[in-house]
Design a protein around this motif. Structure first.
Motif, PDB file in Angstrom:
ATOM      1  N   ILE A 117      37.542  -4.507   0.740  1.00 52.30           N
ATOM      2  CA  ILE A 117      36.576  -3.932   1.687  1.00 52.30           C
ATOM      3  C   ILE A 117      36.083  -4.994   2.659  1.00 52.30           C
ATOM      4  O   ILE A 117      35.930  -4.743   3.851  1.00 52.30           O
ATOM      5  N   PHE A 118      35.853  -6.210   2.151  1.00 52.03           N
ATOM      6  CA  PHE A 118      35.354  -7.286   3.008  1.00 52.03           C
ATOM      7  C   PHE A 118      36.471  -8.010   3.748  1.00 52.03           C
ATOM      8  O   PHE A 118      36.215  -8.966   4.471  1.00 52.03           O
ATOM      9  N   GLY A 119      37.715  -7.602   3.571  1.00 47.83           N
ATOM     10  CA  GLY A 119      38.815  -8.137   4.355  1.00 47.83           C
ATOM     11  C   GLY A 119      39.525  -9.338   3.758  1.00 47.83           C
ATOM     12  O   GLY A 119      40.339  -9.959   4.432  1.00 47.83           O
ATOM     13  N   ALA A 120      39.244  -9.688   2.540  1.00 50.66           N
ATOM     14  CA  ALA A 120      39.906 -10.816   1.896  1.00 50.66           C
ATOM     15  C   ALA A 120      41.105 -10.290   1.121  1.00 50.66           C
ATOM     16  O   ALA A 120      41.068 -10.133  -0.101  1.00 50.66           O
ATOM     17  N   PHE A 157      38.218  -7.171 -12.755  1.00 50.20           N
ATOM     18  CA  PHE A 157      39.115  -7.702 -11.732  1.00 50.20           C
ATOM     19  C   PHE A 157      39.539  -6.625 -10.744  1.00 50.20           C
ATOM     20  O   PHE A 157      39.691  -6.891  -9.554  1.00 50.20           O
ATOM     21  N   PHE A 158      39.723  -5.389 -11.214  1.00 47.75           N
ATOM     22  CA  PHE A 158      40.056  -4.307 -10.294  1.00 47.75           C
ATOM     23  C   PHE A 158      38.890  -4.017  -9.350  1.00 47.75           C
ATOM     24  O   PHE A 158      39.084  -3.778  -8.163  1.00 47.75           O
ATOM     25  N   ILE A 159      37.671  -4.058  -9.869  1.00 44.28           N
ATOM     26  CA  ILE A 159      36.496  -3.846  -9.010  1.00 44.28           C
ATOM     27  C   ILE A 159      36.363  -4.990  -8.010  1.00 44.28           C
ATOM     28  O   ILE A 159      36.073  -4.770  -6.825  1.00 44.28           O
ATOM     29  N   LEU A 160      36.596  -6.224  -8.468  1.00 44.54           N
ATOM     30  CA  LEU A 160      36.573  -7.372  -7.562  1.00 44.54           C
ATOM     31  C   LEU A 160      37.618  -7.215  -6.467  1.00 44.54           C
ATOM     32  O   LEU A 160      37.367  -7.550  -5.304  1.00 44.54           O
TER      33      LEU A 160
END
Length: 56
Positions: free
Chosen positions: A17-20, A8-11
């Protein structure tokens, strides 16, 4: 459970990074909860092992 927290931390990092930012914040909160649950269970297991006196 620790793997799930790390996932979950990696997600959260990828989502950030992708702005979500909403998904990132939610993923961080879920990861944090899983990490605390893991730590609580590990401490409880350690204490029970000390009290019972059995060897692993």
């Amino acid at each position: 459970m620790l793997r799930a927290a790390i996932a979950f931390f990696i997600l959260a990092i990828v989502a950030y990074i992708f702005g979500a930012s909403g998904v990132a914040g939610l993923s961080v909160e879920i990861g944090r909860i899983l990490l605390f649950v893991f730590l609580a269970l590990a401490i409880i297991s350690f204490v029970i092992n000390l009290v019972s006196g059995r060897k692993p």
